[in-house]
Design a protein around this motif. Structure first.
Motif, mmCIF file in Angstrom:
data_model
loop_
_atom_site.group_PDB
_atom_site.id
_atom_site.type_symbol
_atom_site.label_atom_id
_atom_site.label_comp_id
_atom_site.label_asym_id
_atom_site.label_seq_id
_atom_site.Cartn_x
_atom_site.Cartn_y
_atom_site.Cartn_z
ATOM 1 N N GLN A 1 -1.165 15.073 -4.165
ATOM 2 C CA GLN A 1 -1.856 14.101 -3.049
ATOM 3 C C GLN A 1 -0.880 13.628 -2.183
ATOM 4 N N GLY A 2 0.316 14.315 -1.942
ATOM 5 C CA GLY A 2 1.541 13.882 -1.074
ATOM 6 C C GLY A 2 2.477 13.315 -1.597
ATOM 7 N N PRO A 3 3.427 12.690 -1.052
ATOM 8 C CA PRO A 3 4.680 12.226 -1.608
ATOM 9 C C PRO A 3 4.303 10.825 -2.309
ATOM 10 N N LYS A 4 4.789 10.937 -3.559
ATOM 11 C CA LYS A 4 4.724 9.299 -3.913
ATOM 12 C C LYS A 4 6.283 9.028 -4.288
ATOM 13 N N LEU A 5 6.434 7.405 -4.259
ATOM 14 C CA LEU A 5 7.645 7.012 -4.611
ATOM 15 C C LEU A 5 7.853 6.922 -6.187
ATOM 16 N N GLY B 1 0.756 -1.208 0.044
ATOM 17 C CA GLY B 1 0.073 -0.019 0.016
ATOM 18 C C GLY B 1 0.928 1.334 -0.204
ATOM 19 N N ILE B 2 1.842 1.294 -0.697
ATOM 20 C CA ILE B 2 2.907 2.613 -0.749
ATOM 21 C C ILE B 2 2.527 3.238 -1.869
ATOM 22 N N PRO B 3 2.297 4.623 -1.637
ATOM 23 C CA PRO B 3 1.989 5.328 -2.709
ATOM 24 C C PRO B 3 2.937 5.445 -3.854
ATOM 25 N N MET C 1 8.862 8.631 5.793
ATOM 26 C CA MET C 1 9.217 7.473 6.611
ATOM 27 C C MET C 1 7.960 6.578 6.825
ATOM 28 N N GLU C 2 6.914 7.103 7.196
ATOM 29 C CA GLU C 2 5.962 6.367 7.841
ATOM 30 C C GLU C 2 5.064 5.871 6.553
ATOM 31 N N LYS C 3 5.031 6.355 5.585
ATOM 32 C CA LYS C 3 4.216 5.545 4.403
ATOM 33 C C LYS C 3 5.075 4.948 3.372
ATOM 34 N N ILE C 4 6.519 5.149 3.345
ATOM 35 C CA ILE C 4 6.963 4.551 2.109
ATOM 36 C C ILE C 4 8.243 3.787 2.608
#
Ligand code: AMP
Ligand code: GLY
Length: 426
Positions: free
Chosen positions: A275-279, A113-115, A244-247
């Motif tokens: 929509q926020g930081p994405k990898l 579930g990583i953006p 750190m938390e989502k990726i």
């Protein structure tokens, strides 16, 4: 291990480690470069010859191997050394797939579930052409495997995308292009984020912004990187926490849970979207030239930290500490880079440039028969300065660039421009 500006910066910082200055350690570099040769004992080792590297390490009782570039890691050098109980900073081949296979990473992001951008993995031209219909232009096409930073095509139109796919499946990137990932195009500003991990503990290791295109204003072909600065203020503390938390954390956890425990530095290329930081992608090693600016600001003992990572005891270390100012590096490349860099150009003025805390890290340099310094690669020097903000660091770096005497070289004159423009407004 390695021979670029990244490795010169690592060697410079490792040479200051207690392990060397107080505990009797010796710093070796293989293959190194003339800049590294001033700090370390340079040895000839072939990174592809894992048994040869291991034999050298055993013979010289090497206490820590730091692998700079990605290719030997993806190829399993760290596994070969660990099999001989030689401590190594860098991931196993199975964990280095985070860089070695774009498809592997996209699937992992989906499971965890990583953006990141929506994607399709394709294994044939017919599959890929059919998949294009599921995306809007511009089309993002990526060779799955390692392609020295050149495996990504952004195609403005459908016909450009079809042509690029045909070339990719026709072997333009060799084995790396046997599979192609097609991605949704993300809009935003890019930033790089680094974290050290031993597979369980994760510590942030700073941010940077690279300049990948060869030309000013981010134009022209992609390169390995023409300059960078750190920190990247666009990645503010709140966004950094989110990354750190989502990726980073779910990546490290999923890798460990699935038996691919990741140890080393995790380098996340990020798109800061609405929509926020994405990898965008992961790299399994330090960035080059991002490493040069990180090392300029780092105040902790690099040797202790990397050894703690290698020994799975990162939790016992003080977290890495960085100075609060800005470091900026300008890459001097040989004319013709990135396609056909001109080799052999004379380089002078390094001592003159290295005044007032400036460091000139070597990348593609060599000693000519008469001992003089010449260019031997595409990216040749990294002129690295510090300042209170990006504007000041940029001015100091270009003053040093102007003190260099490298007529067959060139650089971008606008490294840091996004942040300089923002600083002018405040
Ligand atoms: P990569 O090698 O994956 O970092 O891609 C190289 C460059 O292509 C990145 O630095 C971005 O500028 C661009 N890029 C890659 N993927 C995307 C994407 N999905 N959307 C927009 N730009 C991208
Ligand atoms: N400078 C980008 C990289 O090292 O991948």
């Amino acid at each position: 291990m390695g021979s670029g500006g990244r490795e010169h910066a690592l060697a410079w910082k490792l040479a200051q480690s207690r392990l060397i200055t107080h505990e009797g350690g010796t710093l070796y570099a293989a293959p190194g470069n003339p800049g590294i040769a001033k700090l370390a004992q340079v040895v000839t080792l072939d990174t592809a010859d894992h048994a040869g590297v291991a034999a050298f390490c055993l013979e010289h009782r090497i206490g820590l191997v730091v692998v700079g570039p990605e290719a030997p890691l993806v190829d399993g050098l760290a596994d070969a050394l660990r099999a001989e109980f030689i401590p190594v900073f860098g991931p196993s081949a199975s964990a280095a797939r985070l860089e070695g296979s774009k498809g592997f990473t996209k699937d992992l992001c989906e499971r965890a579930g990583i953006p990141t951008a929506g994607y399709v993995r394709t294994r044939s031209l017919a599959d890929a052409e059919a998949a294009l219909g599921r995306f809007q232009p511009p089309y993002v096409l990526k060779a799955d495997g390692l392609a020295a930073g050149k495996g990504v095509v952004i195609a403005a139109t459908l016909s450009e995308a079809q042509d690029a796919l045909a070339e990719m499946f026709d072997g333009r990137f060799g084995e790396a292009g046997a599979e192609v990932v097609i991605e949704e195009f993300m809009v935003g500003e890019e930033a790089s984020f680094f974290a050290l991990t031993d597979g369980a503990t994760i510590v942030p290791f700073g941010s940077a912004q690279d300049h990948k295109r060869v030309g000013e204003g981010d134009t022209g072909p992609n390169t390995g990187g023409m300059g960078a600065y750190s920190p990247a203020p666009v990645l503010d503390p709140i966004l950094e926490g989110e990354v750190m938390e989502k990726i980073i954390a779910p990546t490290v956890k999923t890798m460990a849970d699935e038996g691919n425990s990741y140890s080393g530095v995790l380098f996340a290329g990020l798109m800061l979207t609405a929509q926020g930081p994405k990898l965008i992608e992961y790299n399994c090693r330090f960035g080059d030239p991002e490493c040069q600016v990180l090392m300029m600001r780092m105040e902790s003992d690099l040797g202790e930290l990397l050894l703690a990572c290698a020994d799975n005891r990162l939790a016992t270390c003080e977290p890495p500490h960085f100075a609060h100012d800005t470091a900026l590096t300008v890459v001097m490349a040989a004319k013709g880079y990135p396609s056909t860099p001109q080799k052999g150009g004379a380089i002078g003025g390094i001592e003159e440039a290295e005044q007032g805390g400036i460091h000139v890290f070597h990348a593609g340099t060599a000693r000519a028969a008469d001992g003089s310094l010449v260019a031997s690669g595409g990216r040749v020097l990294n002129v690295t300065a510090r300042g209170g903000n990006v504007t000041e660091a940029q001015a100091a770096a270009y003053r040093a660039v102007d003190a260099l005497d490298f007529p067959d070289g060139f650089c971008r004159r606008d490294i840091g421009w996004r942040e300089v423009a923002r600083e002018a407004k405040t």
